[in-house]
Design an enzyme around this catalytic site. Sequence first.
Site, PDB file in Angstrom:
ATOM      1  N   TRP A  19     -23.935  40.192   4.761  1.00 49.14           N
ATOM      2  CA  TRP A  19     -23.021  41.184   4.170  1.00 49.14           C
ATOM      3  C   TRP A  19     -21.566  40.729   4.198  1.00 49.14           C
ATOM      4  O   TRP A  19     -21.094  40.223   5.221  1.00 49.14           O
ATOM      5  CB  TRP A  19     -23.140  42.486   4.972  1.00 49.14           C
ATOM      6  CG  TRP A  19     -22.030  43.455   4.726  1.00 49.14           C
ATOM      7  CD1 TRP A  19     -20.803  43.471   5.326  1.00 49.14           C
ATOM      8  CD2 TRP A  19     -22.045  44.552   3.815  1.00 49.14           C
ATOM      9  NE1 TRP A  19     -20.056  44.518   4.826  1.00 49.14           N
ATOM     10  CE2 TRP A  19     -20.790  45.193   3.903  1.00 49.14           C
ATOM     11  CE3 TRP A  19     -22.991  45.064   2.913  1.00 49.14           C
ATOM     12  CZ2 TRP A  19     -20.454  46.318   3.148  1.00 49.14           C
ATOM     13  CZ3 TRP A  19     -22.668  46.183   2.166  1.00 49.14           C
ATOM     14  CH2 TRP A  19     -21.407  46.800   2.283  1.00 49.14           C
ATOM     15  N   ASN A  21     -17.527  42.451   2.968  1.00 53.91           N
ATOM     16  CA  ASN A  21     -16.691  43.378   2.199  1.00 53.91           C
ATOM     17  C   ASN A  21     -15.291  42.799   2.075  1.00 53.91           C
ATOM     18  O   ASN A  21     -15.172  41.661   1.595  1.00 53.91           O
ATOM     19  CB  ASN A  21     -16.787  44.836   2.668  1.00 53.91           C
ATOM     20  CG  ASN A  21     -16.512  45.132   4.104  1.00 53.91           C
ATOM     21  OD1 ASN A  21     -17.292  44.794   4.973  1.00 53.91           O
ATOM     22  ND2 ASN A  21     -15.417  45.805   4.403  1.00 53.91           N
ATOM     23  N   ASP A  22     -14.248  43.509   2.425  1.00 53.39           N
ATOM     24  CA  ASP A  22     -12.874  43.146   2.055  1.00 53.39           C
ATOM     25  C   ASP A  22     -12.493  41.672   2.221  1.00 53.39           C
ATOM     26  O   ASP A  22     -12.796  41.075   3.261  1.00 53.39           O
ATOM     27  CB  ASP A  22     -11.874  43.888   2.947  1.00 53.39           C
ATOM     28  CG  ASP A  22     -12.159  45.347   3.121  1.00 53.39           C
ATOM     29  OD1 ASP A  22     -13.101  45.857   2.514  1.00 53.39           O
ATOM     30  OD2 ASP A  22     -11.421  45.986   3.890  1.00 53.39           O
ATOM     31  N   GLN A  38     -14.453  40.357   5.609  1.00 59.13           N
ATOM     32  CA  GLN A  38     -15.250  41.193   6.491  1.00 59.13           C
ATOM     33  C   GLN A  38     -16.702  40.732   6.378  1.00 59.13           C
ATOM     34  O   GLN A  38     -17.260  40.688   5.271  1.00 59.13           O
ATOM     35  CB  GLN A  38     -15.120  42.666   6.058  1.00 59.13           C
ATOM     36  CG  GLN A  38     -13.758  43.246   6.352  1.00 59.13           C
ATOM     37  CD  GLN A  38     -13.570  43.474   7.839  1.00 59.13           C
ATOM     38  OE1 GLN A  38     -14.038  44.440   8.393  1.00 59.13           O
ATOM     39  NE2 GLN A  38     -12.879  42.554   8.504  1.00 59.13           N
ATOM     40  N   TRP A  46     -23.423  46.741   6.181  1.00 58.74           N
ATOM     41  CA  TRP A  46     -22.230  46.741   7.038  1.00 58.74           C
ATOM     42  C   TRP A  46     -22.618  46.980   8.502  1.00 58.74           C
ATOM     43  O   TRP A  46     -23.560  47.721   8.783  1.00 58.74           O
ATOM     44  CB  TRP A  46     -21.299  47.859   6.541  1.00 58.74           C
ATOM     45  CG  TRP A  46     -19.949  47.860   7.172  1.00 58.74           C
ATOM     46  CD1 TRP A  46     -18.860  47.178   6.742  1.00 58.74           C
ATOM     47  CD2 TRP A  46     -19.542  48.592   8.337  1.00 58.74           C
ATOM     48  NE1 TRP A  46     -17.791  47.432   7.575  1.00 58.74           N
ATOM     49  CE2 TRP A  46     -18.182  48.292   8.558  1.00 58.74           C
ATOM     50  CE3 TRP A  46     -20.187  49.465   9.216  1.00 58.74           C
ATOM     51  CZ2 TRP A  46     -17.454  48.842   9.615  1.00 58.74           C
ATOM     52  CZ3 TRP A  46     -19.465  50.003  10.270  1.00 58.74           C
ATOM     53  CH2 TRP A  46     -18.110  49.686  10.455  1.00 58.74           C
ATOM     54  N   PHE A  78     -11.745  44.181  12.200  1.00 58.81           N
ATOM     55  CA  PHE A  78     -11.573  44.803  10.881  1.00 58.81           C
ATOM     56  C   PHE A  78     -10.552  44.013  10.059  1.00 58.81           C
ATOM     57  O   PHE A  78     -10.070  42.969  10.463  1.00 58.81           O
ATOM     58  CB  PHE A  78     -11.126  46.263  11.063  1.00 58.81           C
ATOM     59  CG  PHE A  78     -12.278  47.245  11.127  1.00 58.81           C
ATOM     60  CD1 PHE A  78     -13.559  46.843  11.474  1.00 58.81           C
ATOM     61  CD2 PHE A  78     -12.077  48.596  10.833  1.00 58.81           C
ATOM     62  CE1 PHE A  78     -14.620  47.758  11.529  1.00 58.81           C
ATOM     63  CE2 PHE A  78     -13.117  49.517  10.880  1.00 58.81           C
ATOM     64  CZ  PHE A  78     -14.387  49.102  11.228  1.00 58.81           C
ATOM     65  N   ARG A 146      -5.077  51.106  10.559  1.00 60.05           N
ATOM     66  CA  ARG A 146      -5.712  49.786  10.389  1.00 60.05           C
ATOM     67  C   ARG A 146      -5.192  48.992   9.192  1.00 60.05           C
ATOM     68  O   ARG A 146      -4.403  49.450   8.409  1.00 60.05           O
ATOM     69  CB  ARG A 146      -7.226  49.968  10.252  1.00 60.05           C
ATOM     70  CG  ARG A 146      -7.661  50.816   9.066  1.00 60.05           C
ATOM     71  CD  ARG A 146      -9.194  50.804   8.980  1.00 60.05           C
ATOM     72  NE  ARG A 146      -9.689  51.668   7.921  1.00 60.05           N
ATOM     73  CZ  ARG A 146     -10.004  52.938   8.079  1.00 60.05           C
ATOM     74  NH1 ARG A 146      -9.882  53.527   9.255  1.00 60.05           N
ATOM     75  NH2 ARG A 146     -10.458  53.637   7.056  1.00 60.05           N
ATOM     76  N   ASP A 147      -5.726  47.788   9.100  1.00 62.11           N
ATOM     77  CA  ASP A 147      -5.565  46.877   7.959  1.00 62.11           C
ATOM     78  C   ASP A 147      -4.137  46.346   7.822  1.00 62.11           C
ATOM     79  O   ASP A 147      -3.508  46.476   6.755  1.00 62.11           O
ATOM     80  CB  ASP A 147      -6.014  47.562   6.648  1.00 62.11           C
ATOM     81  CG  ASP A 147      -7.431  48.114   6.715  1.00 62.11           C
ATOM     82  OD1 ASP A 147      -8.171  47.691   7.617  1.00 62.11           O
ATOM     83  OD2 ASP A 147      -7.785  48.966   5.886  1.00 62.11           O
ATOM     84  N   GLU A 200      -6.492  52.672   2.519  1.00 64.93           N
ATOM     85  CA  GLU A 200      -6.881  51.490   3.287  1.00 64.93           C
ATOM     86  C   GLU A 200      -6.211  50.241   2.699  1.00 64.93           C
ATOM     87  O   GLU A 200      -5.678  50.268   1.591  1.00 64.93           O
ATOM     88  CB  GLU A 200      -8.412  51.309   3.217  1.00 64.93           C
ATOM     89  CG  GLU A 200      -9.180  52.507   3.771  1.00 64.93           C
ATOM     90  CD  GLU A 200     -10.701  52.322   3.768  1.00 64.93           C
ATOM     91  OE1 GLU A 200     -11.329  52.626   4.783  1.00 64.93           O
ATOM     92  OE2 GLU A 200     -11.255  51.884   2.734  1.00 64.93           O
TER      93      GLU A 200
HETATM   94  C1  FRU Z   1     -12.004  48.875   3.545  1.00 65.47           C
HETATM   95  C2  FRU Z   1     -12.322  49.010   5.027  1.00 65.47           C
HETATM   96  C3  FRU Z   1     -11.084  48.751   5.857  1.00 65.47           C
HETATM   97  C4  FRU Z   1     -11.644  48.303   7.171  1.00 65.47           C
HETATM   98  C5  FRU Z   1     -12.843  47.510   6.746  1.00 65.47           C
HETATM   99  C6  FRU Z   1     -13.995  47.585   7.694  1.00 65.47           C
HETATM  100  O1  FRU Z   1     -13.091  48.557   2.763  1.00 65.47           O
HETATM  101  O2  FRU Z   1     -12.894  50.271   5.289  1.00 65.47           O
HETATM  102  O3  FRU Z   1     -10.233  49.876   5.949  1.00 65.47           O
HETATM  103  O4  FRU Z   1     -10.739  47.555   7.911  1.00 65.47           O
HETATM  104  O5  FRU Z   1     -13.238  48.011   5.484  1.00 65.47           O
HETATM  105  O6  FRU Z   1     -15.008  46.691   7.324  1.00 65.47           O
END
Ligand code: FRU
Length: 487
Positions: A19, A21-22, A38, A46, A78, A146-147, A200
């Site tokens: 998997w 993501n970001d 991610q 996830w 994250f 976060r982020d 985010e």
């Molecule tokens: C956005 C998010 C971020 C977080 C991450 C976790 O897609 O929710 O805010 O840091 O993914 O995987």
Amino acid sequence: MPRNEPYRPQFHFSPVAHWINDPNGLVYYKGEYHLFYQYHPQSTVWGPMHWGHAVSRDLVNWNELPIALYPDQHGTIFSGSAVVDWRNTAGFGPQALVAIFTHHQSRGDTQSQSQSLAYSLDSGRSWTKYAGNPVLPPTNRMHDFRDPKVFWYGAAEKGHWVMCLAAGQLILFYKSPNLIDWEACGGFGFGHGSVEGVWETPDLFELPVEGRDETRWVMLVGVNQGAPAGGSGQQYFIGHFDGESFTSQNPKGVALWADYGADFYAAQSWSDVADGQRLLIAWMNNWVYARQIPTGVWRGEMTVPRRLSLAQTADGIRLRQQPVAVAQVLGLQELRESGVIIPAGGVFAPAMETGSLWEMRAEFATGEVQRGDFGLRLTWGDGCIVTVTYRDGFLIFDRTRSGAVGFNADFPAAHRAPLALDDGTLRLQLFVDHSSIELFANDGLLSLTERIFPDARPLQISFFAGDAPVTLTALSLQRLAAAQFAA
Ligand code: FRU
């Protein structure tokens, strides 16, 4: 490793397995574009997040590297950003790459999020976590915290580091001389833009306005829920930043969207790119169904990187996104046509070699007053169809019959983007990979990014006119080779 599974992208980054993501930690250093992301290395859904890592020298071919950041006693890893600390402000060593990320911990129904550092002195190949983590501890007041997106603001000697952080529906700003000691300075949000979902993955950068001696700051904010195509999407604000706080010049209730498709989220730009270019990449997915898309050993992929600029339009200053020159690296045969008149109710199907990877550029002229609808149809075999139609001031991407659509009830849908054709001309640029289409209109002033899951059969492209004739003034169809993804 062969990358020939059904739906496996051939010129978009996806991990060999598991998997993602970001996009995270985008930084350019010594000829390499670093892409962290991610990553859950044990599953195709996830879970406990790590930072996976890949590098590219041309933003088209990618080399997947070992995992960069693992969870530790402070939590899982994250999203966040990375910079080159050129003046060694943090004291980690000369030209350290410094990653600034969120440590996340779940405790029953609640979560705790703090900001931490890691650094690398060998071009991102190995990472050391800062012993004093976290540099911004969790706060009871903020559940979502976060982020971090970090950049240097101001002159080399007199400036400071800025951190943008997402907190509920606010973006908070902090400043620091050394990446370690942070002071809160400002905030943005307070009802601006789209507030249907949680905010985010912020990004903030300055760009020149084309043809003018002016600049503006662009703030990008992911909104998880409430995007134009449903679910998660990417809004942006145009305004000013003084080193401590951002002011938007958009009217308060107006949301601007960087993309009108369903699959463009957590977009981030590269830090430290030579010659000041601003390059953006996004996770090509939507939280509504991200965990269900029907791929096999991997789940998740990135968009083609896009070069950003600001255009002055009749509606105000807007973001322009132009994809990097994929065909320069991967282009095969090209078919060109011009001056093709498609009569009302007619269809034009160019004679072309079959193949499944394409870049298409088309220019349509409708005359001063645009009357009927027109567009193009992509067909795989006889059952999987995608149509792109211009009708009544909207560009409409219809994936209701695009192949596998039943994995989530919200997936099969038509998505609309408002688009005025000032002189009756529509210019489209479109990338077709095995499970995605990226569509750019009028030189990148509008973009629409969509996942699709068609059968692996040769692709046919045709153009159609509705009630009124339309002229295809220029057409280029170019087959693309697969990019290289060494792993
Ligand atoms: C956005 C998010 C971020 C977080 C991450 C976790 O897609 O929710 O805010 O840091 O993914 O995987």
